[in-house]
Design an enzyme around this catalytic site. Structure first.
Site, PDB file in Angstrom:
ATOM      1  N   CYS A   1      12.904  10.250   6.736  1.00 17.10           N
ATOM      2  CA  CYS A   1      13.423  10.136   8.143  1.00 17.10           C
ATOM      3  C   CYS A   1      14.804  10.330   9.241  1.00 17.10           C
ATOM      4  O   CYS A   1      14.600  10.408  10.150  1.00 17.10           O
ATOM      5  CB  CYS A   1      12.838   8.405   7.995  1.00 17.10           C
ATOM      6  SG  CYS A   1      13.622   7.301   7.161  1.00 17.10           S
TER       7      CYS A   1
ATOM      8  N   GLY B   1       4.616   2.992  13.977  1.00 16.55           N
ATOM      9  CA  GLY B   1       4.679   2.520  14.224  1.00 16.55           C
ATOM     10  C   GLY B   1       4.744   1.146  15.523  1.00 16.55           C
ATOM     11  O   GLY B   1       4.196  -0.618  16.051  1.00 16.55           O
TER      12      GLY B   1
ATOM     13  N   GLY C   1       7.371   4.657   8.288  1.00 12.97           N
ATOM     14  CA  GLY C   1       6.300   5.636   8.429  1.00 12.97           C
ATOM     15  C   GLY C   1       6.349   5.794   9.906  1.00 12.97           C
ATOM     16  O   GLY C   1       7.645   6.065  10.261  1.00 12.97           O
ATOM     17  N   SER C   2       5.582   6.736  10.492  1.00 13.52           N
ATOM     18  CA  SER C   2       5.903   7.476  11.319  1.00 13.52           C
ATOM     19  C   SER C   2       5.992   6.514  13.563  1.00 13.52           C
ATOM     20  O   SER C   2       5.702   5.276  12.470  1.00 13.52           O
ATOM     21  CB  SER C   2       4.772   8.354  12.102  1.00 13.52           C
ATOM     22  OG  SER C   2       3.850   7.129  12.967  1.00 13.52           O
TER      23      SER C   2
ATOM     24  N   GLU D   1       9.667  14.308  16.131  1.00  9.85           N
ATOM     25  CA  GLU D   1      10.118  14.421  14.855  1.00  9.85           C
ATOM     26  C   GLU D   1       9.793  15.285  14.051  1.00  9.85           C
ATOM     27  O   GLU D   1       7.683  15.354  13.472  1.00  9.85           O
ATOM     28  CB  GLU D   1      10.092  13.052  13.824  1.00  9.85           C
ATOM     29  CG  GLU D   1      10.133  12.996  11.870  1.00  9.85           C
ATOM     30  CD  GLU D   1      10.353  11.456  11.830  1.00  9.85           C
ATOM     31  OE1 GLU D   1       9.641  11.014  12.354  1.00  9.85           O
ATOM     32  OE2 GLU D   1      11.112  11.191  11.353  1.00  9.85           O
TER      33      GLU D   1
ATOM     34  N   GLU E   1      10.564   0.368  10.106  1.00  6.84           N
ATOM     35  CA  GLU E   1      11.557   1.405  10.107  1.00  6.84           C
ATOM     36  C   GLU E   1      11.018   2.301  10.337  1.00  6.84           C
ATOM     37  O   GLU E   1       9.964   3.062   9.656  1.00  6.84           O
ATOM     38  CB  GLU E   1      12.179   1.727   8.003  1.00  6.84           C
ATOM     39  CG  GLU E   1      13.667   2.098   8.202  1.00  6.84           C
ATOM     40  CD  GLU E   1      12.879   3.392   7.846  1.00  6.84           C
ATOM     41  OE1 GLU E   1      13.356   4.170   9.266  1.00  6.84           O
ATOM     42  OE2 GLU E   1      13.247   3.747   6.634  1.00  6.84           O
TER      43      GLU E   1
ATOM     44  N   LYS F   1       0.577  -1.108   0.224  1.00  5.22           N
ATOM     45  CA  LYS F   1      -0.021   0.401   0.175  1.00  5.22           C
ATOM     46  C   LYS F   1       0.806   0.986   0.389  1.00  5.22           C
ATOM     47  O   LYS F   1       1.679   1.492   0.735  1.00  5.22           O
ATOM     48  CB  LYS F   1      -0.898  -0.320   0.912  1.00  5.22           C
ATOM     49  CG  LYS F   1      -2.167   0.908   1.328  1.00  5.22           C
ATOM     50  CD  LYS F   1      -3.003   1.620   2.389  1.00  5.22           C
ATOM     51  CE  LYS F   1      -2.280   2.630   3.019  1.00  5.22           C
ATOM     52  NZ  LYS F   1      -2.487   3.690   2.481  1.00  5.22           N
TER      53      LYS F   1
END
Lengths: 489, 315
Positions: free
Chosen positions: A302, A251, A246-247, A399, A268, A194
């Site tokens: 990231c 996660g 992603g974030s 972040e 990740e 996706k």
């Protein structure tokens, strides 16, 4: 009265002539369906959503929204393909499919780069010179592993897992797809991928390439949509492995969702990398590294070097050169080959960045932005620098995922190591010094998965990438990236 | 406070020539826990009395609290920089030293294993294989890095390499059944790889875990590198999995509900959750450098390479 001209704003005295990349050769459909079992299939919801160009807010194409039923179809197709075809195919043949796909990506590289920049807002120079070449390289690299897996893990007999569910972010849309699909297929798995909702187009172009390559039906399925679509993949019982980029927040939700199941997982996640400049560093190169570290891809990275640590003795000089360099950055049309900083990927993300800029000011840091103009339409953010930031500031702790740099100073090596490690994240770090022993001291003590010494933001398919601590687990890239897609007996 | 199992037992020792010695009361050991290189009792003051299969009490064992666990994590975190920075060669020597100490105290471990229900033969075998397992991992301390590291042939002009580094503090719920070999098999790979750990011993067979702490204490293993608690899994597993300063958790067991809870709570700080199910700890298959790799992180370092002789001349 003479008008004073900023000598560093290269395009102030006389304008750069625009050097736009041509869009005439790209082929885009007005509407894209889901890629399931080798065919483009209308979503069972009947719903489509718009993918817009963040540089002008104009619609590019309509993208299908997959619901649980569509995801179920995709997972079943992947499972059938796994059981009947892909896991039974001779590994060298699997590899040849991947080589073929790599070649086709190279052949269509320019078109893919243009679409990547149109859909995501990144400067064409980056999509053309970094993203797309790395995409092809990634397929090439893992293609070769397909029939050599027995050599990767001594004394183990690796076997494939089954169906991998893969969810990827919007910052490097096609590159992340390649990072996910290539190793999964090389290891003998099939996938349901996706893409992020704002950047589905290049993944769907990849689906066309895959279709054309003759890859057996169902080996790669691409379902588009929002968070719900991702959740349907994560929670589907037919999925054997989840790979997510992603974030950190999402996660953690995924890690919780798959608890008690036998799904393997690699994550990740976010980062808040320290970029450390020592007084003995080559300052001009270091400043280039700072710029590349935080303003590459609008800071939507990231591993962005979002916390700058400058040794006190060179602080004034570094800041002066850095501000001068920032004045020369060109913010604007991603399709212009002169552009350094493109459009922010979405309105949502722009709001987030603005919120953090506000936090930075509220918390007492001193802001600097160059005087560059930005277009009226679209989503834009000037490269931003915060001086006098401190460890407790939100712009230092959290972040931002935008072109916002928080600067702190340090005196001793021990001090900067402690400050750099004082974060829940541990994805990457940068070190700038001319002294080799200092580099090795720093690189061994910084708790992060990727350390760039006297360089920053470099990527290669042979080089493992991934984080410590809350930046996730597992590695992507290189030999180490295979482990995520294999079971060992 | 101390219940002595056989309080009235007076040992009449016979000397070699058969002469009877005066009656002597046997000294019975108080089982403590091991935190930061010291042997305290639990801060909670609580105890429990596990019994062996014949119903004999094994002693008043510390029923550790959440606070004991937090203290142990502080000790483990404090010890991490030193231990992870200790030369692999030195770590190897220390693990070997542990094996030496265990060999020297074989009789004590055999006696305790028997009290916990093993036959003499089983106890003897378990101690011997535990010693050998320590030696196995002692040997790996300075070798697994070469197996699992790499120099990566990147396309750009950079030198790029990936090495293993310990993940940090590891919390371990040790196997319930094989109380010594199980314990050794989970501690050894964690510390061979430079991690520090907090271990919850077998709940019903805790004796040799505490005695093993004495082995650690006399083997030059720095205080805090291994911390051993006793108590109930059901009380502590949530702390072991949710603590924000623990980087990885190893759970040895098969309780599905516990596994699920551990995996959920691990997400608090993206902990690496390692589930060890259905492993025969007495078997050689329960030892492997891949157990070391499980609590390692891979770090990749890049540095530019100047193109010396870029004119094409070379050296």
């Amino acid at each position: 009265m003479t008008k004073t001209i900023n000598p560093l704003a290269f395009n102030a005295a006389f304008k750069y002539a625009p050097a736009p990349e041509s869009k005439t050769h790209i082929q885009l459909k007005p509407r894209y369906d889901l890629f399931i079992n080798g065919k483009f299939t209308a979503p069972s919801s009947g719903k489509h959503f718009d993918s817009i160009n963040p540089a002008n807010e104009l619609k590019i194409a309509e993208i299908a929204e997959a619901n649980e039923k569509d995801v179920d179809m995709a997972v079943k197709a992947a499972k059938t393909a796994y059981e009947k075809v892909w896991s039974k195919m001779a590994p060298k043949e699997r590899g040849k499919y991947l080589f073929r796909i790599a070649r086709m990506i190279q052949e269509q590289a320019r078109e893919l780069a243009v679409i990547e920049s149109l859909d995501g807002g990144k400067p064409i120079r980056e999509s053309r010179d970094i993203d797309i070449p790395l995409v092809a390289a990634h397929f090439f690299y893992y293609a070769g592993w397909a029939d050599k897996l027995d050599y990767a893990y001594p004394n183990k007999k690796p076997v494939s897992l089954g169906v991998a569910g893969q969810i990827i972010p919007w910052n490097f849309p096609l590159l992340m797809a390649a990072w996910k699909i290539a190793p999964a297929l090389a290891c003998g798995n099939t996938v349901v991928l996706k893409p992020a909702e704002t950047t589905s187009l290049t993944a769907l172009k990849l689906a066309e390439i895959i279709q054309e390559s003759g890859l057996p039906e169902g080996v790669v399925n691409i379902v588009t949509g929002f968070g719900n679509t991702g959740a349907a993949i994560v929670n589907h019982p037919g999925i054997n492995k989840i790979a997510f980029t992603g974030s950190t927040d999402v996660g953690k939700i995924i890690q919780k969702s798959i608890a008690g199941t036998n799904k393997k997982c690699t994550l990740e996640l976010g980062g808040k990398a320290a970029n450390i400049i020592f007084e003995d560093a080559p300052i001009d190169q270091a400043v280039e590294g700072i710029i590349n570290g935080i303003y590459f891809n609008q800071g939507h990275v990231c591993c962005a070097g979002s916390r700058l640590f400058v040794q006190e003795s060179v602080y004034d000089m570094v800041i002066r050169i850095l501000k001068d360099r920032m004045e020369t950055l060109i913010v604007g049309d991603p399709m212009d080959k002169n552009t350094d900083i493109g459009a922010i990927n979405s309105k949502n993300q722009l709001d987030t960045i603005r919120k953090y800029i506000k936090y930075g000011k509220e918390d007492g840091a001193e802001m600097f932005q160059p005087s560059c103009e930005v277009p009226n339409k679209g989503f834009w953010c000037r490269p931003t620098l915060f001086m006098n930031a401190s460890q407790s500031h939100r712009i230092v702790q959290e972040e931002i995922f935008g072109p916002v740099l928080a600067v702190q100073t340090f005196r001793t090596v021990d001090e900067v190591i402690e400050k750099a490690n004082n974060t829940p994240f541990g994805l990457s770090a940068g070190v700038w010094t001319d002294k080799g022993s200092k580099i090795f001291n720093l690189t061994s003590k910084l708790r992060a998965g990727v350390i760039w010494a006297n360089t920053y933001n470099k990527f290669d398919p042979t080089s493992p990438f991934g984080g410590y601590k809350e930046s996730g687990f597992g590695r992507e890239g290189g030999l180490h990236g295979l482990g995520a897609y294999l079971n060992f007996n | 406070m101390k219940t002595i199992t056989k309080a009235t037992e007076v040992v009449i020792a016979s000397s070699q020539n058969g002469e009877e010695k005066p009656n002597r009361l046997k000294v019975i050991k108080t089982y403590k826990i091991y935190v930061g290189g010291k042997f305290p009792r639990t801060e909670s003051g609580r105890y429990y009395t596990p019994k062996n299969s014949e119903g004999h009490s094994l002693g008043n064992i510390c029923l550790c609290s959440r606070k004991d666990f937090r203290d142990a994590v502080v000790a483990a975190r404090s010890a991490f920089a030193g231990w992870s920075g200790t030369a692999p060669f030195t770590r190897s020597q220390i693990l070997y030293r542990m094996a030496e100490m265990l060999e020297g105290r074989k009789a004590q471990f055999i006696e305790e294993l028997q009290r916990q229900g093993s036959s003499l033969k089983e106890a003897n075998y378990e101690v011997e294989i535990s010693i050998d397992r320590l030696i196995y991992y002692a040997g790996w301390c300075d070798k697994y890095q070469q197996i699992f590291s790499s120099v990566n042939p990147v396309a750009s002009s950079h030198f790029n390499f990936s090495v293993c580094e310990p993940t940090g503090v590891v919390s371990i719920l040790a196997p319930e059944e094989n109380s010594l070999i199980g314990l050794v098999s989970v501690i050894a790979p964690a510390i061979a790889g430079g991690n520090t750990c907090v271990v919850l011993a077998s709940e019903n067979k805790p004796l040799c875990a505490v005695t093993f702490a004495e082995v650690l204490n006399t083997s030059d293993v720095p205080g805090g590198v291994v911390n051993i608690l006793t108590g109930k899994k059901s009380e502590l597993h949530e702390q072991f999995s949710s603590h924000m300063d623990v980087n990885a958790i190893v759970y040895c067991g098969i309780e599905e509900e516990v596994i699920k809870s551990i995996q959920i709570k691990s997400a608090n700080n993206v902990k690496r959750a390692l589930i060890r199910k259905n492993i025969n700890w007495l078997n050689d298959s329960a030892q492997s450098p891949y157990f070391i790799l499980d609590t390692q992180e891979v770090k990749t370092t890049w540095h530019p390479v100047e193109n010396i002789g870029g004119g094409g001349g070379g050296y």
